[in-house]
Design an enzyme around this catalytic site. Structure first.
Site, PDB file in Angstrom:
ATOM      1  N   GLU A 118       0.968  -1.122  -0.224  1.00  0.00           N
ATOM      2  CA  GLU A 118       0.460  -0.035   0.273  1.00  0.00           C
ATOM      3  C   GLU A 118       0.925   1.632  -0.086  1.00  0.00           C
ATOM      4  O   GLU A 118       1.249   1.881   0.502  1.00  0.00           O
ATOM      5  CB  GLU A 118      -0.446  -0.194   1.094  1.00  0.00           C
ATOM      6  N   HIS A 205      -9.885   0.818   0.281  1.00  0.00           N
ATOM      7  CA  HIS A 205     -10.625   1.185   0.861  1.00  0.00           C
ATOM      8  C   HIS A 205     -11.390   2.143   0.395  1.00  0.00           C
ATOM      9  O   HIS A 205     -11.135   3.463   0.852  1.00  0.00           O
ATOM     10  CB  HIS A 205      -9.974   1.542   2.536  1.00  0.00           C
ATOM     11  N   ASN A 208     -11.797   6.148   1.361  1.00  0.00           N
ATOM     12  CA  ASN A 208     -11.226   7.181   2.175  1.00  0.00           C
ATOM     13  C   ASN A 208      -9.905   6.745   1.153  1.00  0.00           C
ATOM     14  O   ASN A 208      -9.472   5.913   0.546  1.00  0.00           O
ATOM     15  CB  ASN A 208     -10.688   5.645   3.455  1.00  0.00           C
ATOM     16  N   ARG A 216     -21.146  16.743  -9.707  1.00  0.00           N
ATOM     17  CA  ARG A 216     -20.310  17.104 -11.136  1.00  0.00           C
ATOM     18  C   ARG A 216     -19.057  16.837 -11.617  1.00  0.00           C
ATOM     19  O   ARG A 216     -18.781  17.424 -11.842  1.00  0.00           O
ATOM     20  CB  ARG A 216     -20.742  18.526 -10.802  1.00  0.00           C
ATOM     21  N   ASP A 237     -15.781  -0.500   9.968  1.00  0.00           N
ATOM     22  CA  ASP A 237     -15.969  -0.328  11.512  1.00  0.00           C
ATOM     23  C   ASP A 237     -16.842   0.710  11.709  1.00  0.00           C
ATOM     24  O   ASP A 237     -16.775   0.834  13.612  1.00  0.00           O
ATOM     25  CB  ASP A 237     -14.429  -0.354  11.755  1.00  0.00           C
ATOM     26  N   HIS A 240     -14.787   3.910   9.481  1.00  0.00           N
ATOM     27  CA  HIS A 240     -14.796   4.507   8.638  1.00  0.00           C
ATOM     28  C   HIS A 240     -15.323   4.568   7.756  1.00  0.00           C
ATOM     29  O   HIS A 240     -15.145   5.368   6.806  1.00  0.00           O
ATOM     30  CB  HIS A 240     -13.357   3.350   7.892  1.00  0.00           C
ATOM     31  N   ASP A 263      -8.028  -2.964   7.635  1.00  0.00           N
ATOM     32  CA  ASP A 263      -6.914  -2.878   7.216  1.00  0.00           C
ATOM     33  C   ASP A 263      -6.632  -2.729   8.549  1.00  0.00           C
ATOM     34  O   ASP A 263      -6.143  -1.234   9.554  1.00  0.00           O
ATOM     35  CB  ASP A 263      -7.387  -0.673   7.272  1.00  0.00           C
ATOM     36  N   GLY A 299      -5.826   3.248  10.162  1.00  0.00           N
ATOM     37  CA  GLY A 299      -5.431   1.481   9.837  1.00  0.00           C
ATOM     38  C   GLY A 299      -6.893   1.855  10.981  1.00  0.00           C
ATOM     39  O   GLY A 299      -7.822   2.380  11.406  1.00  0.00           O
TER      40      GLY A 299
END
Length: 369
Positions: A118, A205, A208, A216, A237, A240, A263, A299
């Site tokens: 990531e 994710h 997020n 627009r 959770d 998020h 995460d 996370g």
């Protein structure tokens, strides 16, 4: 031969109210309806598959320490996660390389299903809890070196598609058998779809770490939700994503394109306090992890069983929540033929849940853990 019977079995698109699962060796031999007159009141679902997790139980994947990796994997196994990727965060090149080499034997042994990078090819504007000091533009040479060093361990890479060289990097990764996710991005709708056209098949994710949607300027959220070839990750959770957002998004994608992830970081299963994530200090209060420097969500402390229960509580059916926690993420990383559902021939990974969907027992490869 092991038989789990007298239970409710969530198998693919159906729920068998009085069912059984028969296991031979490390494989599922049969799933069907039981003649037993008594039920245990338990539910059996496929083992959970977490394709985005940074650690748990006080241990982290992000430093590349194999001892920590084993500890984190054991912790999540206790919560029903029978398959997981080791997700790293944005790091210097040397750490990425050393972690890849350290985790390659764990992948070969089957403890991990692969490594997920990531970062570091992410947007400065949408870096979230990623360390901005180590963000950089995609490098084909670096990617090739990491893939070679991993000897098959590198399975997923998250990239912001608007960065210079990003589309070339996506094409390279896909050609080399690595799944590409789009995330931590400030991309427009058009730039996001260009990344999809280049071969990206996962949204990291979703909602997020990306430009928020606007009617627009739809940006990456609407592009990913609407892309028929993209599996969208969701962190269920309640922090998020609002439960209503989760339910709406899953309705848009359908359960075959929605993957529950944790995460999770090292603080999962640990007391509130301060922790490290990629060289940055994270403060955990009431189970919510945030960077001390700016309050960004860092996370989670989630586990897959909690995510599964949250999805059901948000109104999703057992069948849909199970697919999102197991079958869909397995398919997203190319393991759908091997695991993720309860059907004959698949690896015998399953979780026994009580009436409140709490984990009672976990089986991995035909063995109770």
């Amino acid at each position: 031969m092991t038989v789990v019977s007298g239970v409710r079995v969530v198998a693919g698109d159906r729920v068998i109210d009085n069912g059984f699962v028969r296991i031979a060796g490390d494989r599922i031999a049969e799933v069907g309806a039981s003649d037993a007159s008594e039920r245990e009141g338990h539910t059996v679902v496929p083992g959970f598959v977490d394709i985005h997790v940074h650690g748990g139980g006080g241990a982290t994947f992000t430093t590349g320490d194999p001892v920590d990796a084993r500890k984190a994997a054991r912790y999540h196994l206790g919560h029903g996660t029978t398959t997981m990727l080791a997700s790293l965060v944005t790091s210097p090149p040397e750490l990425m390389m050393s972690a890849t080499k350290a985790f390659a034997p764990l992948v070969a042994d089957g403890l991990l299903a692969g490594v997920h990078f990531e970062g570091p090819y992410l947007s400065q504007a949408r870096c979230g809890a990623q360390n901005p000091a180590h963000l950089r533009h995609p490098s084909l040479d670096e990617l090739n070196a990491l893939i070679e060093a991993g000897e098959g361990a590198v399975r997923l890479v998250t990239i912001a598609p608007e960065l210079p060289g990003a589309l070339e990097a996506i094409r390279l990764l896909v050609e080399r058998g690595v799944v590409v996710a789009l995330g931590h991005t400030d991309a427009t709708w058009e730039e996001t779809l260009a990344g999809v056209d280049a071969g990206a098949t996962v949204g990291t994710h979703v909602f997020n770490g990306m430009r928020p949607p606007h009617h627009r300027q739809p940006g990456p959220v609407f592009a990913l939700l609407g892309a028929a070839t993209v599996t969208c990750e969701f962190v269920a959770d309640g922090v998020h994503l609002h439960d209503g957002t989760l339910a709406f998004a899953a309705q848009v994608t359908g359960p075959r394109r929605a993957a529950l992830i944790t995460d999770a970081m090292a603080a999962a299963g640990m007391p509130d306090g301060e922790y490290d994530l990629g060289g940055q200090t994270v403060a955990v209060a009431d189970g919510v992890a945030r960077l001390t420097r700016d309050g960004s969500i860092a996370g989670s402390t989630l586990t897959m069983d909690k995510a599964f229960r949250r999805a059901v509580g948000a109104g999703l059916s057992l069948v849909d929540a199970s697919r999102m926690a197991s079958g869909t993420p397995a398919a997203a990383i190319g393991l759908g033929d091997e695991l993720g559902t309860l059907r004959e021939g698949q690896r015998a990974d399953l979780v026994v849940l009580d009436a409140d969907l709490n984990v009672q027992r976990v089986m991995r490869s035909g063995a109770w853990t």
